[in-house]
Scaffold this motif. Structure first.
Motif, PDB file in Angstrom:
ATOM      1  N   ILE A  30     114.854  70.589  13.264  1.00 15.75           N
ATOM      2  CA  ILE A  30     113.680  71.133  12.581  1.00 15.75           C
ATOM      3  C   ILE A  30     113.342  70.284  11.356  1.00 15.75           C
ATOM      4  N   ARG A  33     111.449  67.001  12.434  1.00 15.30           N
ATOM      5  CA  ARG A  33     110.462  67.271  13.487  1.00 15.30           C
ATOM      6  C   ARG A  33     109.300  66.275  13.495  1.00 15.30           C
ATOM      7  N   ARG A  36     109.436  61.967  16.355  1.00 19.39           N
ATOM      8  CA  ARG A  36     109.475  62.513  17.709  1.00 19.39           C
ATOM      9  C   ARG A  36     110.771  62.183  18.467  1.00 19.39           C
ATOM     10  N   PHE A  39     113.783  63.929  16.854  1.00 18.52           N
ATOM     11  CA  PHE A  39     113.655  65.353  17.100  1.00 18.52           C
ATOM     12  C   PHE A  39     114.188  65.703  18.496  1.00 18.52           C
TER      13      PHE A  39
END
Length: 119
Positions: A30, A33, A36, A39
């Protein structure tokens, strides 16, 4: 980590550890985030750790149920007989007899020489 090593010891404690690491990875995902690729990696890591934690928790519950089932099938008199001091001493005696009580020491040079001379 090897599967045998994961399942050894107390799986309920290990499951808590894996769940905690998975939770931290989820929080980290989180936090990153906006990136990409990172994440996705963190989400995959979180999923794997949480999955292993849940599997270990289920394994621990199954193990406890099987142990309770087996213990319920053994009569009380057999349990008390097996845990008595006399039974424990008997098991130790048989183990020492089968495994050899103490390791044999190598003969010294003097003992080998006496053996050669006497034969």
């Amino acid at each position: 980590m090897a599967l045998g090593r994961i399942l050894s010891g107390d799986p309920s404690k290990r499951s808590k550890l894996y769940l905690a690491i998975g939770g931290l990875s989820l929080v980290k995902a989180i936090a990153v985030r906006n990136d990409r690729n990172r994440f996705r990696r963190e989400l995959v890591d979180a999923g794997l750790f949480i999955g292993v934690g849940i599997a270990l928790r289920k394994y621990s519950q199954l193990k406890d149920e099987k142990r309770a089932e087996l213990e319920s099938q053994v009569p009380d008199w057999a349990i008390s007989a097996a845990t008595s001091p006399a039974a424990k001493q008997g098991v130790r005696t048989v183990a020492k007899r089968r495994l050899g009580g103490e390791p044999e020491q190598d003969p010294s040079l003097r003992d080998r020489a006496r053996g050669v001379i006497s034969s």
